[in-house]
Design a protein around this motif. Structure first.
Motif, short mmCIF file in Angstrom:
data_model
loop_
_atom_site.label_atom_id
_atom_site.label_comp_id
_atom_site.label_asym_id
_atom_site.label_seq_id
_atom_site.Cartn_x
_atom_site.Cartn_y
_atom_site.Cartn_z
N ARG A 144 0.84 -1.21 0.00
CA ARG A 144 0.00 0.00 0.00
C ARG A 144 0.87 1.25 0.00
N GLU A 145 1.96 1.22 0.77
CA GLU A 145 2.87 2.39 0.80
C GLU A 145 3.57 2.56 -0.55
N LEU A 146 3.91 1.46 -1.18
CA LEU A 146 4.55 1.55 -2.50
C LEU A 146 3.60 2.17 -3.52
N VAL A 147 2.32 1.84 -3.41
CA VAL A 147 1.33 2.45 -4.29
C VAL A 147 1.24 3.95 -4.01
N ALA A 148 1.24 4.32 -2.73
CA ALA A 148 1.17 5.74 -2.35
C ALA A 148 2.37 6.52 -2.89
N LEU A 149 3.53 5.84 -2.98
CA LEU A 149 4.74 6.48 -3.52
C LEU A 149 4.73 6.59 -5.04
N GLY A 150 3.77 5.89 -5.65
CA GLY A 150 3.72 5.88 -7.12
C GLY A 150 4.63 4.81 -7.72
N ALA A 151 5.11 3.88 -6.89
CA ALA A 151 6.02 2.83 -7.40
C ALA A 151 5.24 1.66 -8.02
N ALA A 152 3.92 1.66 -7.85
CA ALA A 152 3.07 0.63 -8.47
C ALA A 152 1.66 1.19 -8.56
N ARG A 153 0.87 0.61 -9.47
CA ARG A 153 -0.48 1.12 -9.66
C ARG A 153 -1.45 0.62 -8.59
N ASP A 154 -1.23 -0.64 -8.16
CA ASP A 154 -2.11 -1.19 -7.12
C ASP A 154 -1.31 -2.19 -6.27
N VAL A 155 -1.98 -2.67 -5.22
CA VAL A 155 -1.31 -3.54 -4.24
C VAL A 155 -0.76 -4.80 -4.91
N GLN A 156 -1.58 -5.37 -5.81
CA GLN A 156 -1.13 -6.60 -6.46
C GLN A 156 0.13 -6.36 -7.28
N GLU A 157 0.13 -5.26 -8.04
CA GLU A 157 1.32 -4.95 -8.84
C GLU A 157 2.53 -4.69 -7.94
N ALA A 158 2.30 -4.00 -6.82
CA ALA A 158 3.41 -3.70 -5.90
C ALA A 158 4.04 -5.00 -5.37
N ILE A 159 3.20 -5.98 -5.04
CA ILE A 159 3.73 -7.26 -4.55
C ILE A 159 4.47 -7.97 -5.69
N ASP A 160 3.84 -8.02 -6.86
CA ASP A 160 4.42 -8.74 -7.99
C ASP A 160 5.76 -8.14 -8.42
N VAL A 161 5.85 -6.80 -8.41
CA VAL A 161 7.03 -6.13 -8.95
C VAL A 161 8.14 -5.97 -7.89
N TRP A 162 7.75 -5.70 -6.64
CA TRP A 162 8.75 -5.35 -5.62
C TRP A 162 8.97 -6.41 -4.55
N LEU A 163 7.92 -7.17 -4.20
CA LEU A 163 7.99 -7.95 -2.96
C LEU A 163 7.92 -9.46 -3.13
#
Ligand code: AMP
Ligand code: MN
Ligand code: MN
Ligand code: MN
Length: 281
Positions: A144-163
């Motif tokens: 959720r924080e990564l999305v707030a930073l603009g590093a991903a469009r949504d939670v799923q993408e943030a997990i897939d791309v970063w975590l």
């Protein structure tokens, strides 16, 4: 996705005591609006929301089942086991939760370091923000924080791309062993349910081995009907459950009203020949 009849028992849901969006009482009200009459709260590695949810359920006329979803390890990969009808006062269960909370806080710091070094993101600040807010940090909170930073469009993408495994912010965790987690659940009177087995990306043989060990270690049910499951996975899990003579469970794995396709209570009806675990609750 199966558009089956909506059963009234939802035995897998999350509140904001782990990575769900709603406080426990709001989750209960949301489930009631969706026609759920038997509800289990199954937060990750926590039963903290159960008291509040039980009170809200009593007010709204739902039957409430205190539960949790343990993160456990099997053959080097994370496996989730839902525990239903637990005794939240159990000292062994509390000790288990406390140990996991501190492991999760350590992992959060390490995720922050890795996002900083490998991802060139303000990872340390991000980790500090999450740690200040939540007692039980999950990857969903970081996402959720990564999305707030603009590093991903949504939670799923943030997990897939970063975590996710192999990604810059991935930190492997050594979760408690499957058999130990099952012993802890059985020790406090809970029914262990193997959660969403189709999501582990196991071969048919691997899935049978997991389910067999789960049954041998005291597991009683397999989650056959989960929000969003495909018909072929549903059939595969029903067959496995039948073969092992286990009971069947069902739940949405609801986290967030913003995920509109997965409200509480929406999943296919269990096959008539399988014993529903709800009959033991
Ligand atoms: P954690 O237990 O901290 O590793 O966080 C995992 C949580 O992230 C799960 O409970 C899911 O709610 C969410 N999640 C979303 N996508 C994935 C994924 N691809 N793999 C694992 N967890 C995911
Ligand atoms: Mn989750
Ligand atoms: Mn899970
Ligand atoms: Mn879950």
């Amino acid at each position: 996705m199966i558009n089956g009849v909506t059963p009234r028992a939802d035995l897998h849901t999350h509140s904001d005591r782990s990575d769900g969006a709603l406080p426990p009482a709001a989750l209960v009200a949301h489930a009631a609006r969706h026609g759920v009459t038997l509800l289990a709260l199954t937060d990750h590695d926590s039963a903290d929301g159960c008291e509040e949810a039980a009170e809200a359920s009593a007010e709204l006329g739902l039957r409430f089942v205190p539960g949790c979803e343990l993160s456990l390890g099997w053959r080097g990969q994370p496996i989730h086991v839902v525990g239903l009808a637990l005794d939240a006062r159990s000292a062994a269960l509390r000790a288990h939760f406390d140990a996991i909370a501190s492991r999760r806080l350590d992992r959060l710091q390490e995720i922050g370091e890795r996002l900083e070094r490998r991802g060139r993101l303000p990872g340390r600040e991000l980790a500090a923000r999450v740690a200040a807010r939540v007692a039980l940090p999950t990857r969903t909170h970081v996402a959720r924080e990564l999305v707030a930073l603009g590093a991903a469009r949504d939670v799923q993408e943030a997990i897939d791309v970063w975590l996710a495994r192999g990604r810059p912010g991935h930190v492997p965790v050594e979760w408690p062993a499957l058999a130990d987690g099952l012993a802890t659940l059985r020790g406090c009177g809970a029914w262990p349910v193997l959660a969403h087995p189709h999501r582990y990306r196991l071969s048919t043989g691997g899935l049978r081995a997991l389910a067999g060990e789960f049954a041998d270690a005291g597991g009683v049910a397999i989650e056959v009907s989960v929000g969003g499951i495909s018909r072929s996975d549903f059939d595969r899990l029903a067959t496995l459950t039948r073969r092992l003579g286990l009971a069947a469970s069902c739940g949405s794995d609801f986290h967030d009203p913003a995920t509109t396709w997965n409200p509480p209570g929406r999943f296919a009806k269990l096959p008539d020949d399988l014993e529903p675990i709800s009959a033991r609750l």
